[in-house]
Enzyme design. Structure first.
Site, mmCIF file in Angstrom:
data_model
loop_
_atom_site.group_PDB
_atom_site.id
_atom_site.type_symbol
_atom_site.label_atom_id
_atom_site.label_comp_id
_atom_site.label_asym_id
_atom_site.label_seq_id
_atom_site.Cartn_x
_atom_site.Cartn_y
_atom_site.Cartn_z
ATOM 1 N N HIS A 1 0.829 -1.214 0.000
ATOM 2 C CA HIS A 1 0.000 0.000 0.000
ATOM 3 C C HIS A 1 0.861 1.261 0.000
ATOM 4 C CE1 HIS A 1 -3.202 -2.746 0.843
ATOM 5 N NE2 HIS A 1 -2.710 -3.073 2.026
ATOM 6 N N HIS B 1 -6.988 -4.549 -1.071
ATOM 7 C CA HIS B 1 -6.231 -5.791 -1.277
ATOM 8 C C HIS B 1 -6.805 -6.545 -2.457
ATOM 9 C CE1 HIS B 1 -6.337 -4.791 3.014
ATOM 10 N NE2 HIS B 1 -5.053 -5.043 2.952
#
Ligand SMILES: Nc1ncnc2c1ncn2[C@@H]1O[C@H](COP(=O)(O)OP(=O)(O)O)[C@@H](O)[C@H]1O
Ligand SMILES: Nc1ncnc2c1ncn2[C@@H]1O[C@H](COP(=O)(O)OP(=O)(O)O)[C@@H](O)[C@H]1O
Ligand SMILES: [Mg+2]
Ligand SMILES: [Mg+2]
Ligand SMILES: [Mg+2]
Ligand SMILES: [Mg+2]
Lengths: 206, 330, 330, 206
Positions: free
Chosen positions: C57, C219
């Site tokens: 991320h 995700h």
């Protein structure tokens, strides 16, 4: 004999615009092979803007139309082709200033355009750029009368074919060096459409 | 390649609107132009710094407009140099009488368009000078080519020239330090996948599933060679070796940039930067600072470039000075 | 999806090394851990702020470590929560006696691992508290689910809690303002293409050439629905409408974030942000500030998310305070 | 009769590791369908680390081995499955502490593991998680002798099949709501391998 009038010049631009629109993808594909893949996009945008500009405008002379064309191309195309075509049309306009466009004026104007392209882009013959086509056209016109349009287009086509086997030494394609061989120069191709459009206009007469 | 766009012909216009409306507290768009400036231009007594180029390289160049860097960025169509009329607007907007420096990346189109603008601005009595950045060692710098391309190293030129201008230096002084930076900066990139010019609607080139293109240009211009994909460490050392073959950085203080081209995650950039740091230390160079991130992109291309800049005390000082832009802040 | 990596099992380790060696002037890695901290931890008298989560991320969360934001980021494997032992190391490193706040994104794994760490640290006599960010309106917040996910809105929580802690507030006060931020922040995202977890070696999901996934998780967890790709303005209003259905922001002062998920060029993010600005103005909201860029990514996923945060005077003040991190600076 | 020794426990871990390695892609694919696509990667990493940890270590008791397993899983897996399996093995270890592992101790330990999973994950039956499998195993063991391994594995398989038609309400899959139906729960599948591995070890006897 007067060969270009305000009307015919506008029609010329019209014909160019049609060709750039039709061949936008082809020109872009050629530029994807040895450049950055935008030549068709640039040319289509440029001549679309040219039409938008000149269609409803009243002009006193061919020189005025071409000045408008030059300004629009310079302001709307960008990249390498924008200043080059902008300069070409500007030089033509300057050569025609205050004159009616007969064969002599026309031929001189093309030569001026060629010199303008050279001045701006600093390219000579055989560097795989649109200069090749313009220069060959000017050379041809110095020898032959303007009526022989087919022969002129053949000269263009042969020059385009010649660019295929050249290694570019100007413009983006020059980064490729020998890898630019085997691909036709996109700018030469768009120049071809400019002369082909001119031929259609001049052939049909008044 | 799917795009989040409306009309492909309006992309640049909408992007500029989006950018200047999001950051209206310190950027503005000159009305009816593709020019983005600091809100406070012209800054009295300061040399104006103008850069720009085709769009598709964001955050370049608007991301570097602000105190201590650029006064204006001129935005062209995607991968297409902006036109002279736009550059002139930028020049006029930033000139406070102290003159304007144009920072141009070495592409035929950019050079021609900016030079035309310079000629015209000079005719209007504005003092304009220019520098041409050509940091990409992938292209041979010979009289048979148009010379090296300008890529990510341009950001260091912006920073250093901008800091110099901010300090109140003259146009000649700002130009001199920009030239010094250009003489000391080298870059090289690699692509793992293509990008697609929105209006073209399809990828600019094609790379096989296990291929990469070494020496890629930031417009997707083909590079030096196409080779099988290698491990991060191998790619990093290959690029670095090319740079070091071109210029000797041994025993120097250097600034390093690992620049993502678009789709490569930051995670991978740091894996590269790790190796670069290791190699430079092994080779006895002294890393002054490292930047890792997206500074000069090529739309959604996967890949990265490495840039080295050799620093003397002056460059170090200018690089370290405060600045306040969207994408570069000290 | 080609990756610039060496050994896929070493990715996280190498990334952390790369990051801390590139920015060694103000970040450090706790030896033999996956914890990245400010160089000056523990900061005497200041509540420590720890966040973290799976990697992939970036720039979250290490990009937010620095003065005025986080004291430490704990890094997990790609898309996998870090483990309790690592979180404990972070807690110990940042605690100066004033206690530590954990900022957790609401995922089962993250919550369980951070809570285990909290329990263990408390057993060692450290005062620890936690907040759980759950800004993603794509997930229904009901007792039949694990509740909303934490996505890009987390960055605002980092900023505000960080500024509060920097001001010398107590753990209870810092927690309170973090909770207030969480109560006022909402986000939603969209994906145009998948990402690939490096160790998995293939895309996490598949989207057709003309499809997009509305409500995607960071995700790659599937979203609300899969629909035909639309124009930027339509997508922007669809996401915004979902957010505004969930919370009324009319007549409020708000902070806005348009966050790129990875492969979407900044150009496109600004086209989105343009529409968001327009719509919010039409709907009579007062935009205090807008952030556009990559703040909470999903590897090389194409897509973006929109975040709105309702501000009162306190939140506005804390959001605007100076901070100095790699990826967020005022 | 003693059913688990230090040796056998190590062998159990060995068998689990083999299965996680072999089925890494399958577990990951299941997690790609309804989660974030890392379950196989997590489990393979976890048990690889477990083997690295326990292989060359001398242990006094089964409880000690399992404590080491629990610590390693907790520290190396992360995600949801790390704390859950970590807690399961830790609870087993605690239930076996100071004891030899006969049938009664073993059954009680499994029940403790199930309670640990519930405590940590707060899931009940039918929420489409690995809790389903563990709970059914514990229930089965309360009724049947430990020898009937095939029946036990059948229970596991049936439970896994049951998860297919459930809508998840815990873990990442819960975001999908009804869209999680039609896919088997990845954690239930990895739990199956844990029990299958155990069966291989116990069946072969000393
Ligand atoms: N220095 C030059 N002199 C003449 N023509 C040039 C020169 N550089 C480039 N060109 C022409 O411009 C064409 C490319 O135009 P275009 O793709 O629109 O610009 P860009 O390369 O900036 O993207 C080339 O095919 C070539 O014919
Ligand atoms: N609250 C919970 N209780 C029990 N098991 C759970 C819970 N949440 C998730 N699980 C199990 O964990 C599995 C997912 O593990 P894994 O993919 O390794 O972690 P993550 O979802 O964090 O990526 C699910 O398939 C499910 O069986
Ligand atoms: Mg081109
Ligand atoms: Mg171009
Ligand atoms: Mg995970
Ligand atoms: Mg998972």
């Amino acid at each position: 004999m007067i060969i270009l009038t305000v009307e015919k010049t506008k029609k010329w631009m019209n014909e160019i615009q049609k060709r750039m629109e039709e061949n936008k993808e082809q020109l872009t594909a050629l530029d994807q092979a040895i450049g950055d893949g935008d030549h068709g996009i640039n040319m289509e945008r440029g001549f679309r803007e040219v039409l938008a500009k000149i269609s409803d405008t009243h002009y006193e002379s061919v020189a005025d139309v071409l000045k408008s064309v030059a300004m629009t191309l310079t302001a709307k195309v960008g990249g390498a082709s924008g200043p080059l075509y902008g300069t070409a049309f500007l030089k033509m306009s300057m050569a025609m200033h205050g004159k009616e466009v007969d064969e002599i004026v026309f031929k001189a104007a093309i030569r001026e355009a060629v010199e303008g392209i050279k001045m701006r882009g600093k390219a000579g013959m055989g560097e795989k750029t649109l200069y090749d086509v313009w220069n060959q056209v000017a050379n041809f016109l110095e020898e032959e009368p303007v009526e022989d349009w087919n022969a002129l287009l053949e000269v263009c086509q042969a020059t385009i074919e010649d660019t295929r086997e050249m290694a570019a030494s100007k413009g983006r394609a020059s980064y490729l060096k020998d890898r630019s061989k085997g691909h036709v120069d996109p700018g030469s191709m768009s120049s071809y459409y400019i002369f082909e459009a001119l031929m259609t206009v001049l052939e049909t007469g008044e | 390649m799917k795009k989040v766009v409306n009309d492909v012909n309006q992309i640049v216009d909408e992007m500029i609107d989006g950018l200047t409306s999001a950051h209206s507290h310190y950027l503005k768009r000159l009305p009816n132009t593709t020019v983005i400036t600091r809100k406070d231009v012209p800054v009295q007594g300061k040399v104006g710094i103008v850069s720009g180029g085709g769009s598709g390289h964001e955050p370049a160049h608007a991301g570097y407009v602000g105190k201590g860097m650029l006064d204006a960025a001129v935005v062209g169509e995607v991968f297409t140099s902006p036109t002279p009329d736009q550059v002139i607007e930028a020049i006029k907007a930033v000139d406070s009488g102290a003159g304007v420096l144009l920072i141009i990346k070495n592409y035929t189109g950019d050079v021609m368009n900016f030079e035309m603008a310079k000629e015209m601005a000079e005719m209007e009595g504005i003092q304009v000078d220019q520098v041409i950045v050509n940091d990409d060692v992938a292209v041979e710098d010979s009289t048979f080519t148009t010379g090296r391309r300008g890529i990510a190293g341009t950001v260091f030129v912006h920073k250093i020239a901008g800091a110099m201008a901010e300090s109140g230096a003259s146009l000649a002084e700002v130009k001199e330090v920009a030239e010094k930076t250009i003489a000391n900066v080298r870059s090289m990139g690699v692509a793992l996948s293509s990008c697609a010019v929105p209006a073209a609607g399809k990828p600019s080139f094609h790379l096989g599933d296990t291929e990469m293109e070494i020496g890629i240009g930031i417009h997707g211009e083909p590079g030096i060679k196409r080779v099988p994909l290698q491990e991060a460490d191998q790619i990093a050392s290959a690029l670095l070796n090319n740079i070091l073959l071109d210029k000797d950085y041994t025993h120097s203080d250097i600034a390093v940039m690992v620049n993502g081209l678009g789709a490569t995650p930051e995670m991978e950039l740091y894996i590269v930067s790790r190796k670069v740091t290791q190699l430079l230390k092994e080779k006895q160079m002294n890393i002054h600072r490292t930047w890792v991130g997206e500074y000069m992109t090529s739309l959604e291309m996967a890949g990265f470039s490495i840039t080295l800049l050799k620093l003397d005390d002056q460059l170090k000082d200018l690089l370290d000075r405060d600045c306040k832009t969207l994408s570069f802040c000290n």
